[in-house]
Design a protein around this motif. Structure first.
Motif, PDB file in Angstrom:
ATOM      1  N   ASP A  41       0.838  -1.209   0.000  1.00  0.00           N
ATOM      2  CA  ASP A  41       0.000   0.000   0.000  1.00  0.00           C
ATOM      3  C   ASP A  41       0.869   1.253   0.000  1.00  0.00           C
ATOM      4  OD1 ASP A  41      -2.430  -1.278  -0.101  1.00  0.00           O
ATOM      5  OD2 ASP A  41      -2.832  -1.129   2.070  1.00  0.00           O
ATOM      6  N   GLN A  42       1.931   1.240   0.805  1.00  0.00           N
ATOM      7  CA  GLN A  42       2.845   2.385   0.832  1.00  0.00           C
ATOM      8  C   GLN A  42       3.505   2.582  -0.529  1.00  0.00           C
ATOM      9  OE1 GLN A  42       5.522   1.554   4.039  1.00  0.00           O
ATOM     10  NE2 GLN A  42       4.103   2.270   5.637  1.00  0.00           N
ATOM     11  N   GLN A  43       3.915   1.457  -1.142  1.00  0.00           N
ATOM     12  CA  GLN A  43       4.535   1.548  -2.471  1.00  0.00           C
ATOM     13  C   GLN A  43       3.545   2.105  -3.491  1.00  0.00           C
ATOM     14  OE1 GLN A  43       5.794  -2.487  -3.102  1.00  0.00           O
ATOM     15  NE2 GLN A  43       7.780  -2.186  -2.100  1.00  0.00           N
ATOM     16  N   VAL A  44       2.307   1.626  -3.434  1.00  0.00           N
ATOM     17  CA  VAL A  44       1.279   2.120  -4.351  1.00  0.00           C
ATOM     18  C   VAL A  44       1.046   3.606  -4.105  1.00  0.00           C
ATOM     19  CG1 VAL A  44      -1.199   1.998  -4.884  1.00  0.00           C
ATOM     20  CG2 VAL A  44       0.141  -0.100  -4.738  1.00  0.00           C
ATOM     21  N   ASN A  45       0.959   4.010  -2.845  1.00  0.00           N
ATOM     22  CA  ASN A  45       0.748   5.429  -2.523  1.00  0.00           C
ATOM     23  C   ASN A  45       1.915   6.287  -3.007  1.00  0.00           C
ATOM     24  OD1 ASN A  45      -1.780   5.130  -1.399  1.00  0.00           O
ATOM     25  ND2 ASN A  45      -0.999   4.801   0.667  1.00  0.00           N
ATOM     26  N   ARG A  46       3.145   5.797  -2.788  1.00  0.00           N
ATOM     27  CA  ARG A  46       4.312   6.541  -3.272  1.00  0.00           C
ATOM     28  C   ARG A  46       4.281   6.669  -4.791  1.00  0.00           C
ATOM     29  NH1 ARG A  46       7.152   3.871   0.822  1.00  0.00           N
ATOM     30  NH2 ARG A  46       7.853   2.261  -0.626  1.00  0.00           N
ATOM     31  N   ALA A  47       3.966   5.559  -5.456  1.00  0.00           N
ATOM     32  CA  ALA A  47       3.906   5.575  -6.920  1.00  0.00           C
ATOM     33  C   ALA A  47       2.819   6.546  -7.390  1.00  0.00           C
ATOM     34  CB  ALA A  47       3.639   4.170  -7.467  1.00  0.00           C
ATOM     35  N   TRP A  48       1.681   6.537  -6.698  1.00  0.00           N
ATOM     36  CA  TRP A  48       0.597   7.449  -7.065  1.00  0.00           C
ATOM     37  C   TRP A  48       1.031   8.898  -6.864  1.00  0.00           C
ATOM     38  CZ3 TRP A  48      -2.555  11.050  -4.612  1.00  0.00           C
ATOM     39  CH2 TRP A  48      -3.668  11.481  -5.352  1.00  0.00           C
ATOM     40  N   GLN A  49       1.681   9.186  -5.731  1.00  0.00           N
ATOM     41  CA  GLN A  49       2.162  10.542  -5.465  1.00  0.00           C
ATOM     42  C   GLN A  49       3.199  10.967  -6.506  1.00  0.00           C
ATOM     43  OE1 GLN A  49       3.515  10.292  -1.426  1.00  0.00           O
ATOM     44  NE2 GLN A  49       1.461  10.575  -0.558  1.00  0.00           N
ATOM     45  N   GLU A  50       4.110  10.064  -6.845  1.00  0.00           N
ATOM     46  CA  GLU A  50       5.117  10.376  -7.866  1.00  0.00           C
ATOM     47  C   GLU A  50       4.445  10.640  -9.213  1.00  0.00           C
ATOM     48  OE1 GLU A  50       7.801   7.071  -7.753  1.00  0.00           O
ATOM     49  OE2 GLU A  50       8.669   7.667  -5.833  1.00  0.00           O
ATOM     50  N   THR A  51       3.414   9.856  -9.505  1.00  0.00           N
ATOM     51  CA  THR A  51       2.668  10.063 -10.749  1.00  0.00           C
ATOM     52  C   THR A  51       1.991  11.429 -10.739  1.00  0.00           C
ATOM     53  OG1 THR A  51       2.264   7.696 -10.962  1.00  0.00           O
ATOM     54  CG2 THR A  51       0.823   9.138 -12.207  1.00  0.00           C
ATOM     55  N   GLN A  52       1.393  11.785  -9.607  1.00  0.00           N
ATOM     56  CA  GLN A  52       0.743  13.091  -9.502  1.00  0.00           C
ATOM     57  C   GLN A  52       1.765  14.220  -9.653  1.00  0.00           C
ATOM     58  OE1 GLN A  52      -2.271  11.772 -10.095  1.00  0.00           O
ATOM     59  NE2 GLN A  52      -2.965  13.607  -9.093  1.00  0.00           N
ATOM     60  N   LEU A  53       2.934  14.058  -9.028  1.00  0.00           N
ATOM     61  CA  LEU A  53       3.988  15.066  -9.166  1.00  0.00           C
ATOM     62  C   LEU A  53       4.446  15.168 -10.616  1.00  0.00           C
ATOM     63  CD1 LEU A  53       6.122  14.376  -5.965  1.00  0.00           C
ATOM     64  CD2 LEU A  53       4.639  16.345  -6.412  1.00  0.00           C
ATOM     65  N   ALA A  54       4.609  14.011 -11.262  1.00  0.00           N
ATOM     66  CA  ALA A  54       5.029  14.012 -12.670  1.00  0.00           C
ATOM     67  C   ALA A  54       3.972  14.685 -13.542  1.00  0.00           C
ATOM     68  CB  ALA A  54       5.290  12.587 -13.151  1.00  0.00           C
ATOM     69  N   ARG A  55       2.704  14.394 -13.270  1.00  0.00           N
ATOM     70  CA  ARG A  55       1.630  15.044 -14.039  1.00  0.00           C
ATOM     71  C   ARG A  55       1.645  16.551 -13.830  1.00  0.00           C
ATOM     72  NH1 ARG A  55      -3.375  10.864 -13.062  1.00  0.00           N
ATOM     73  NH2 ARG A  55      -2.697   9.350 -14.629  1.00  0.00           N
ATOM     74  N   ALA A  56       1.837  16.953 -12.584  1.00  0.00           N
ATOM     75  CA  ALA A  56       1.893  18.389 -12.289  1.00  0.00           C
ATOM     76  C   ALA A  56       3.077  19.031 -13.018  1.00  0.00           C
ATOM     77  CB  ALA A  56       1.996  18.620 -10.782  1.00  0.00           C
ATOM     78  N   GLU A  57       4.205  18.347 -13.029  1.00  0.00           N
ATOM     79  CA  GLU A  57       5.392  18.864 -13.716  1.00  0.00           C
ATOM     80  C   GLU A  57       5.140  18.956 -15.222  1.00  0.00           C
ATOM     81  OE1 GLU A  57       8.912  20.589 -14.330  1.00  0.00           O
ATOM     82  OE2 GLU A  57       8.012  20.187 -12.380  1.00  0.00           O
ATOM     83  N   VAL A  58       4.503  17.937 -15.778  1.00  0.00           N
ATOM     84  CA  VAL A  58       4.174  17.961 -17.214  1.00  0.00           C
ATOM     85  C   VAL A  58       3.224  19.125 -17.503  1.00  0.00           C
ATOM     86  CG1 VAL A  58       2.913  16.719 -19.020  1.00  0.00           C
ATOM     87  CG2 VAL A  58       4.645  15.534 -17.665  1.00  0.00           C
ATOM     88  N   THR A  59       2.249  19.319 -16.641  1.00  0.00           N
ATOM     89  CA  THR A  59       1.309  20.430 -16.826  1.00  0.00           C
ATOM     90  C   THR A  59       2.037  21.767 -16.771  1.00  0.00           C
ATOM     91  OG1 THR A  59      -0.497  19.136 -15.871  1.00  0.00           O
ATOM     92  CG2 THR A  59      -0.768  21.527 -15.885  1.00  0.00           C
ATOM     93  N   ARG A  60       2.935  21.915 -15.788  1.00  0.00           N
ATOM     94  CA  ARG A  60       3.717  23.158 -15.693  1.00  0.00           C
ATOM     95  C   ARG A  60       4.578  23.347 -16.936  1.00  0.00           C
ATOM     96  NH1 ARG A  60       4.080  21.805 -10.284  1.00  0.00           N
ATOM     97  NH2 ARG A  60       6.020  20.677 -10.579  1.00  0.00           N
TER      98      ARG A  60
END
Length: 138
Positions: A41-60
């Protein structure tokens, strides 16, 4: 008999010990399983957070790229307008120079025609004078 009773009691104790040991192992396996699930669950949450950060970076990055493209387009439009004005000014100056040159050429032609007319009149007068002198001499 006593031996058999001890054997049965030993067997019962052994069976009870094995049941406790089995129950302990099942509990331990459940705990290990729960820990594994928590880690996953922690790994999934970290991966999800990293994905969200990557999406935010792509958007920026897309927004920055869009602004950069807008800036380049604006600069291009401004440069094109400046070049159009410069070309219009240059063309107007050249047109004025051509007009002045045409006027000067016309003045030169008019002056040449005037001088030619004067020379022609002078020659006509000389020819007439020469003919008059020639008639007078005859």
């Amino acid at each position: 008999r006593e031996r058999a009773g001890r054997s049965v009691a030993d067997c019962d104790r052994t069976a009870t010990a094995l049941r406790h040991k089995h129950a302990d192992e099942i509990i331990k396996m459940g705990e290990v399983h729960a820990e594994d699930l928590a880690q996953r669950d922690q790994q999934v949450n970290r991966a999800w957070q990293e994905t969200q950060l990557a999406r935010a970076e792509v958007t920026r990055a897309r927004e920055e790229a869009g602004r950069a493209v807008d800036d380049v387009q604006q600069a291009h439009a401004e440069e094109m307008n400046r070049l159009r004005r410069e070309h219009a000014d240059s063309s107007a100056r050249k047109d004025a120079e051509v007009e002045r040159a045409q006027q000067q050429a016309q003045l030169a032609r008019d002056e040449a025609q005037y001088q030619r007319a004067e020379v022609e009149e002078t020659w006509c007068q000389r020819v007439a004078d020469a003919e008059g002198n020639l008639h007078a001499i005859r």
